[in-house]
Design an enzyme around this catalytic site. Structure first.
Site, PDB file in Angstrom:
ATOM      1  N   TYR A 114       0.847  -1.193   0.000  1.00 26.39           N
ATOM      2  CA  TYR A 114       0.000   0.000   0.000  1.00 26.39           C
ATOM      3  C   TYR A 114       0.889   1.252   0.000  1.00 26.39           C
ATOM      4  O   TYR A 114       2.108   1.174   0.046  1.00 26.39           O
ATOM      5  CB  TYR A 114      -0.963  -0.033   1.184  1.00 26.39           C
ATOM      6  CG  TYR A 114      -1.921  -1.200   1.124  1.00 26.39           C
ATOM      7  CD1 TYR A 114      -2.829  -1.321   0.078  1.00 26.39           C
ATOM      8  CD2 TYR A 114      -1.894  -2.204   2.089  1.00 26.39           C
ATOM      9  CE1 TYR A 114      -3.693  -2.401   0.003  1.00 26.39           C
ATOM     10  CE2 TYR A 114      -2.762  -3.285   2.021  1.00 26.39           C
ATOM     11  CZ  TYR A 114      -3.660  -3.381   0.972  1.00 26.39           C
ATOM     12  OH  TYR A 114      -4.515  -4.455   0.889  1.00 26.39           O
TER      13      TYR A 114
ATOM     14  N   CYS B  52      -8.382 -21.544  13.480  1.00 23.78           N
ATOM     15  CA  CYS B  52      -8.279 -21.258  12.046  1.00 23.78           C
ATOM     16  C   CYS B  52      -7.545 -22.404  11.375  1.00 23.78           C
ATOM     17  O   CYS B  52      -6.523 -22.875  11.883  1.00 23.78           O
ATOM     18  CB  CYS B  52      -7.524 -19.947  11.836  1.00 23.78           C
ATOM     19  SG  CYS B  52      -6.998 -19.671  10.131  1.00 23.78           S
TER      20      CYS B  52
END
Length: 481
Positions: A12, A181
């Site tokens: 980014y 997870c």
């Protein structure tokens, strides 16, 4: 807020200035590390001037971008020193950019705490705390990283999506209650990339926290569930939590259904943690489980359940290819469940996720494997990071991949294929493994309707799809009884 984190990672804008991979400027914002860091340092100074000297500022950085010409760990050690001098209170040590996206949110193929040694390098040059992140989904693994002094804090993204109560459960010592997870990427990053709301395969509450609540049922029902796969077990768990009396009837000798087989291929073993969690919850909730049992209409007449949930799952589909009945023709399920042993040279028909992972499983165990797929690519629809590591595994083990190819005939020691209009014979074949897909296992709903007022069909029994849909349907079935 208690702190502000500047996102200087993952390609980014702030990271684009910092990285020689993306920053090609030749002014005061490009070239040297000091110049490339200037943009971030100006942002830090600007924020610090507004929040004061005692407000915590965190900087998240891609320590190693894992691309040619990108930031390396040694580069980021220098940058971390600059950040500390600029007034950053905490460094969040992530990795990767979009060109190496598989390192940003790594799948189950990547080892636990894989980048803790990278955050450890930053700790050598700064005195401020450093956060480690990346495939840390278990509190004991997190504790190991901290005790090894590889980091001062641990960040869990997907671990918190799978179970937002993980820290409290860990603090209470309730490790068996933690929904871990499994690194599948299906509900989180894949849906995010499609601009869809976030979900989680192992936790149907994720993304629906305000609209799905497990509340006591208005009256207790006797609930029979046909099938003990992950959909049936999820329905049983939720129904039992709501106060219903639940029984599961599973025709096989163990629970889990096809999900047990999904955890067999290399690097997929963590999928089994979800089955373990479900079985543990069934035991805690007092759900009665009948293994090696087919639920019959006579049993339903004798016991008179209020509700029946059909979760019979799916069975392998074998296409009508000449030679399919030969003894050396197997299914992927045969291989994964160990009911058949393949010879040295194996052809896998079907390049979906099941076929590709079965091929990897065989190749990892020393077989010479070829995949035949009629489409132009294999494992279409699979998350890109999962595909990256699976393809890497197949290539490492020299698995031959024939796309745009259709099987025409199967012989006792050969397979005849049509590759872009050209007939070709793959000779000296020991086994053929079918991995074309699955079909629902049917149950006579019409006969059932004569004895039970409430019938729900869920998961693959309704339509063959992915595990995330099956678990969610099980959850909703238990919620609506």
């Amino acid at each position: 807020f208690d702190a502000v984190e500047i996102h200087g990672a993952h390609g980014y804008l702030v990271n684009q200035f910092m990285s020689p991979f993306s920053n090609k400027r030749i002014d005061q914002y490009g070239g040297t590390i000091l110049n490339r860091a200037r943009f971030a340092l100006e942002i830090i100074a600007n924020i610090r001037s507004k929040v004061g000297s005692d407000f915590p500022l965190i900087y998240r950085m891609s320590v190693n971008e894992f691309v040619e010409g990108g930031l390396t760990t040694e580069d980021s050690k220098v940058i971390s020193m600059l950040l500390e001098n600029a007034g950053i209170d905490l460094i969040h040590a992530s990795n990767g950019v979009y060109a190496s996206t598989e390192t940003i949110i790594p799948p189950t193929a990547v080892g636990h705490a894989w980048s803790a040694n990278i955050s450890e390098e930053l700790k050598k040059v700064v005195s401020i705390p450093v956060i480690a992140v990346g495939r840390i989904n278990d509190p004991l693994i997190a504790e190991s990283v901290l005790r090894s002094k590889q980091a001062d804090m641990i960040s869990m993204g997907r671990g918190s999506l799978a179970d937002p109560h993980l820290p409290n459960k860990a603090q209470a010592g309730q490790f068996d209650d933690i929904i871990r997870c499994i690194g599948c990427l299906q509900g989180c990053i894949q849906r995010n990339a499609q601009q869809l709301p976030i979900k989680c395969l192992v936790n149907p509450m994720t993304g629906h926290e305000s609209e799905r609540q497990i509340t006591p049922a208005s009256r207790e029902k006797k609930v029979f569930i046909i099938g003990g796969g992950i959909a049936g077990m999820e329905a049983a768990i939720v129904a039992a939590q709501r106060g219903h009396k639940v029984e599961i009837f599973e025709k096989n000798s163990r629970l889990g259904g096809q999900w047990v087989l999904a955890a067999i291929p290399p690097t997929k073993e963590e999928l089994g943690s979800f089955t373990v969690w479900q079985v543990n919850q069934l035991n805690k909730l007092g759900v009665i489980v009948h293994l090696n049992t087919d639920l019959t209409l006579e049993m339903i007449r004798d016991n008179q359940p209020d509700s029946v949930i059909i979760a019979t799952g799916a069975s392998p589909f074998v296409p009508n290819i000449p030679g399919k009945e030969l003894g050396h023709v197997l299914t992927a399920n045969d291989i994964l469940q160990g009911s058949a042993q393949a010879g040295k040279r194996v052809v896998v028909i079907g390049g979906g996720l099941v076929g590709s992972e079965t091929a990897a499983h065989l190749a990892n165990h020393g077989h010479d494997v070829s995949i035949i797929e009629m489409n132009s690519d294999i494992f279409v629809g699979t998350p890109s990071a999962t595909k990256h590591y699976l393809m890497k595994d197949l290539q490492h083990h020299n698995v031959a991949i024939l796309t745009n190819t259709q099987v025409k005939e199967i012989h006792s020691d050969a397979v005849v294929v049509d590759n872009n209009g050209q007939l070709q014979t793959l000779a000296a074949i020991d086994n053929v493994v079918m991995a074309i897909g699955s079909r629902p296992v049917s149950f006579s709903v019409e006969e059932l309707e004569q004895h039970v007022s409430e019938i729900v069909t869920i998961g693959d029994a309704q339509k063959v799809r992915k595990a995330m849909e099956a678990v969610e349907e099980g959850y909703l079935a238990g919620l609506t009884l």
